[in-house]
Each structure stands twice: as structure tokens, then as C-alpha cells.
Design a protein around this motif. Structure first.
Motif, short mmCIF file in Angstrom:
data_model
loop_
_atom_site.label_atom_id
_atom_site.label_comp_id
_atom_site.label_asym_id
_atom_site.label_seq_id
_atom_site.Cartn_x
_atom_site.Cartn_y
_atom_site.Cartn_z
N LEU A 143 12.98 11.77 4.14
CA LEU A 143 12.86 10.45 3.51
C LEU A 143 12.73 9.35 4.55
O LEU A 143 11.90 8.44 4.41
N LEU A 144 13.53 9.42 5.62
CA LEU A 144 13.43 8.42 6.69
C LEU A 144 12.05 8.46 7.34
O LEU A 144 11.44 7.41 7.58
N LYS B 274 9.26 9.64 6.04
CA LYS B 274 8.24 9.22 5.07
C LYS B 274 8.16 7.70 5.01
O LYS B 274 7.07 7.12 5.02
N SER B 275 9.30 7.03 4.99
CA SER B 275 9.32 5.57 4.97
C SER B 275 8.74 5.01 6.26
O SER B 275 7.93 4.07 6.24
N PHE B 276 9.14 5.58 7.39
CA PHE B 276 8.63 5.14 8.69
C PHE B 276 7.11 5.31 8.77
O PHE B 276 6.39 4.39 9.15
N SER C 187 4.90 5.55 6.39
CA SER C 187 4.23 4.63 5.47
C SER C 187 4.14 3.23 6.07
O SER C 187 3.09 2.58 6.02
N THR C 188 5.24 2.78 6.65
CA THR C 188 5.27 1.44 7.23
C THR C 188 4.33 1.31 8.41
O THR C 188 3.52 0.38 8.46
#
Length: 94
Positions: A18-19, A21-23, A25-26
Motif C-alpha cells: 500500500l505504501l 502503491k501510494s508512492f 502513484s504520486t
């Protein structure tokens, strides 16, 4: 990526994924096309995790237990496994 860690009691819950994936994407939205990270060659769990996440290991002339290692990456005696991931090929739901 400088450091990503999940407390040992929380591993296996998908938090690292999850971490990342967020990174991803950003930074992809900011124009980054490649992510890189490092780990110690003795950290077999981290190596396995990054391989499952689709990272490739950078080739090196030095091998430790079958894994390419960059000698002295973080200073004398601080060898590291270097990973890269192409962000252009990210799947929406991986």
C-alpha cells in the motif's frame, strides 16, 4: 526511495504494498518514470518482497548468495542490493 519499513508485527498485512502503491502513484503523476531503492544483501525478506513487487535487481560483478551486490554503496563495508522499477508499466490494480 530512501526507506520503507513496516513494523515486524504488522508485516504480511499488505502495508508495504500500500505504501509503495501510494508512492508510485504520486511520483508517476509528477513525471517520474523509474523508482529505485536499496537493501542490505543480508535482508532476505526485503529482497523477496521487492522481487514480488516487480522490482528488478541491478546487475553487478559481485554476487552474494546468488544476488548481485554493489560493494561499498553506502560506504566501506556497506554493500547494497540495488532495485529499479519502471513506473510506465504499472498496472492499475497490482
Amino acid at each position: 526511495m530512501h526507506f520503507l519499513g513496516v513494523h515486524p508485527t504488522r508485516r504480511g498485512e499488505g502495508l508495504g504494498r500500500l505504501l509503495y502503491k501510494s508512492f508510485f502513484s504520486t511520483v508517476a503523476s509528477l513525471g517520474c518514470r523509474t523508482a529505485s531503492c536499496v537493501t542490505a544483501p543480508v535482508n532476505r525478506n526485503s529482497i523477496a518482497f521487492h522481487r514480488r513487487m516487480g522490482f528488478s535487481i541491478l546487475d553487478s560483478d559481485c554476487m552474494v548468495d546468488g544476488v548481485p551486490v554493489v560493494l561499498g554503496y553506502d560506504g566501506v563495508g556497506e554493500d547494497r542490493v540495488i532495485f529499479t522499477k519502471d513506473l510506465d508499466t504499472l498496472l492499475v490494480d497490482w
